[in-house]
Scaffold this motif. Sequence first.
Motif, PDB file in Angstrom:
ATOM      1  N   SER A   1      55.935   5.275  73.659  1.00 34.48           N
ATOM      2  CA  SER A   1      54.715   5.891  74.161  1.00 34.48           C
ATOM      3  C   SER A   1      54.460   7.227  73.469  1.00 34.48           C
ATOM      4  O   SER A   1      53.337   7.529  73.064  1.00 34.48           O
ATOM      5  N   ARG A   2      55.509   8.017  73.320  1.00 35.55           N
ATOM      6  CA  ARG A   2      55.370   9.315  72.644  1.00 35.55           C
ATOM      7  C   ARG A   2      55.056   9.124  71.167  1.00 35.55           C
ATOM      8  O   ARG A   2      54.216   9.823  70.604  1.00 35.55           O
ATOM      9  N   ALA A   3      55.722   8.161  70.533  1.00 27.26           N
ATOM     10  CA  ALA A   3      55.446   7.880  69.120  1.00 27.26           C
ATOM     11  C   ALA A   3      54.002   7.426  68.946  1.00 27.26           C
ATOM     12  O   ALA A   3      53.314   7.834  68.013  1.00 27.26           O
ATOM     13  N   TYR A   4      53.524   6.591  69.880  1.00 25.57           N
ATOM     14  CA  TYR A   4      52.140   6.110  69.823  1.00 25.57           C
ATOM     15  C   TYR A   4      51.159   7.274  69.941  1.00 25.57           C
ATOM     16  O   TYR A   4      50.152   7.326  69.231  1.00 25.57           O
ATOM     17  N   ALA A   5      51.460   8.229  70.815  1.00 29.27           N
ATOM     18  CA  ALA A   5      50.582   9.392  70.999  1.00 29.27           C
ATOM     19  C   ALA A   5      50.479  10.211  69.719  1.00 29.27           C
ATOM     20  O   ALA A   5      49.452  10.828  69.450  1.00 29.27           O
ATOM     21  N   VAL A   6      51.520  10.196  68.899  1.00 31.68           N
ATOM     22  CA  VAL A   6      51.532  10.951  67.646  1.00 31.68           C
ATOM     23  C   VAL A   6      50.857  10.185  66.517  1.00 31.68           C
ATOM     24  O   VAL A   6      50.008  10.707  65.814  1.00 31.68           O
ATOM     25  N   GLY A   7      51.240   8.908  66.352  1.00 29.05           N
ATOM     26  CA  GLY A   7      50.799   8.187  65.167  1.00 29.05           C
ATOM     27  C   GLY A   7      50.197   6.823  65.381  1.00 29.05           C
ATOM     28  O   GLY A   7      50.068   6.052  64.436  1.00 29.05           O
ATOM     29  N   GLY A   8      49.860   6.502  66.632  1.00 26.37           N
ATOM     30  CA  GLY A   8      49.220   5.218  66.895  1.00 26.37           C
ATOM     31  C   GLY A   8      50.129   4.028  66.648  1.00 26.37           C
ATOM     32  O   GLY A   8      51.353   4.137  66.709  1.00 26.37           O
ATOM     33  N   GLN A   9      49.513   2.895  66.368  1.00 20.71           N
ATOM     34  CA  GLN A   9      50.240   1.638  66.222  1.00 20.71           C
ATOM     35  C   GLN A   9      51.315   1.727  65.144  1.00 20.71           C
ATOM     36  O   GLN A   9      52.430   1.245  65.332  1.00 20.71           O
ATOM     37  N   SER A  10      51.013   2.338  64.010  1.00 21.76           N
ATOM     38  CA  SER A  10      51.992   2.368  62.922  1.00 21.76           C
ATOM     39  C   SER A  10      53.255   3.129  63.313  1.00 21.76           C
ATOM     40  O   SER A  10      54.346   2.794  62.864  1.00 21.76           O
ATOM     41  N   ALA A  11      53.124   4.138  64.163  1.00 20.37           N
ATOM     42  CA  ALA A  11      54.302   4.893  64.603  1.00 20.37           C
ATOM     43  C   ALA A  11      55.226   4.019  65.450  1.00 20.37           C
ATOM     44  O   ALA A  11      56.449   4.144  65.375  1.00 20.37           O
ATOM     45  N   VAL A  12      54.645   3.125  66.238  1.00 12.56           N
ATOM     46  CA  VAL A  12      55.457   2.210  67.047  1.00 12.56           C
ATOM     47  C   VAL A  12      56.053   1.116  66.160  1.00 12.56           C
ATOM     48  O   VAL A  12      57.228   0.781  66.283  1.00 12.56           O
ATOM     49  N   MET A  13      55.261   0.604  65.250  1.00 14.27           N
ATOM     50  CA  MET A  13      55.718  -0.486  64.389  1.00 14.27           C
ATOM     51  C   MET A  13      56.823  -0.037  63.427  1.00 14.27           C
ATOM     52  O   MET A  13      57.733  -0.795  63.123  1.00 14.27           O
ATOM     53  N   ASN A  14      56.753   1.213  62.972  1.00 16.68           N
ATOM     54  CA  ASN A  14      57.678   1.692  61.943  1.00 16.68           C
ATOM     55  C   ASN A  14      58.722   2.665  62.470  1.00 16.68           C
ATOM     56  O   ASN A  14      59.430   3.290  61.682  1.00 16.68           O
ATOM     57  N   ALA A  15      58.824   2.795  63.775  1.00 15.38           N
ATOM     58  CA  ALA A  15      59.756   3.763  64.357  1.00 15.38           C
ATOM     59  C   ALA A  15      61.165   3.540  63.826  1.00 15.38           C
ATOM     60  O   ALA A  15      61.701   2.448  63.899  1.00 15.38           O
ATOM     61  N   GLY A  16      61.733   4.596  63.263  1.00 14.29           N
ATOM     62  CA  GLY A  16      63.101   4.542  62.775  1.00 14.29           C
ATOM     63  C   GLY A  16      63.277   3.807  61.458  1.00 14.29           C
ATOM     64  O   GLY A  16      64.392   3.647  60.988  1.00 14.29           O
ATOM     65  N   ALA A  17      62.177   3.388  60.832  1.00 11.88           N
ATOM     66  CA  ALA A  17      62.291   2.613  59.603  1.00 11.88           C
ATOM     67  C   ALA A  17      62.736   3.453  58.410  1.00 11.88           C
ATOM     68  O   ALA A  17      63.360   2.957  57.490  1.00 11.88           O
ATOM     69  N   LYS A  18      62.391   4.735  58.438  1.00  9.33           N
ATOM     70  CA  LYS A  18      62.805   5.588  57.324  1.00  9.33           C
ATOM     71  C   LYS A  18      63.187   6.960  57.846  1.00  9.33           C
ATOM     72  O   LYS A  18      62.684   7.407  58.874  1.00  9.33           O
TER      73      LYS A  18
END
Length: 127
Positions: free
Chosen positions: A46-63
């Motif tokens: 939820s917090r990641a989404y508030a910062v970067g939308g869908q891509s933040a949720v989809m790519n969380a922790g990827a890099k």
Amino acid sequence: MTDFMHGAKYDTKTRHRAAKILATGVGHRALATQLGIPEATARQWSRAYAVGGQSAVMNAGAKHRIYPFELKLSVVKDRLEKGLSVRDVMVKHGVPSESSVKTWCRQFREGGEAALVDKPRGRKPKQ
């Protein structure tokens, strides 16, 4: 991204569903219930989404992202001196990682500003 508390991995389909649900304005508790995931994971997404939308949720922790010292210091000061919430600090500074914010605050409390300076990673070069 691995949920360290529960060791669960979440596939693209689950993350995509989470982003769609978050887009409707649902809170993290309802997200956890709808997806059957831990509240801690739902709160992070939820917090990641508030910062970067869908891509933040989809790519969380990827890099692994490297943040400049000045940004880290601003985040820490907003959190510790101004009392902003973790979520507000994440949104204000565009940092999608709750754990980064918490780590920087801990480092600052333990070692001051110098603790926020990035140290070289990897092996030391041979002399």
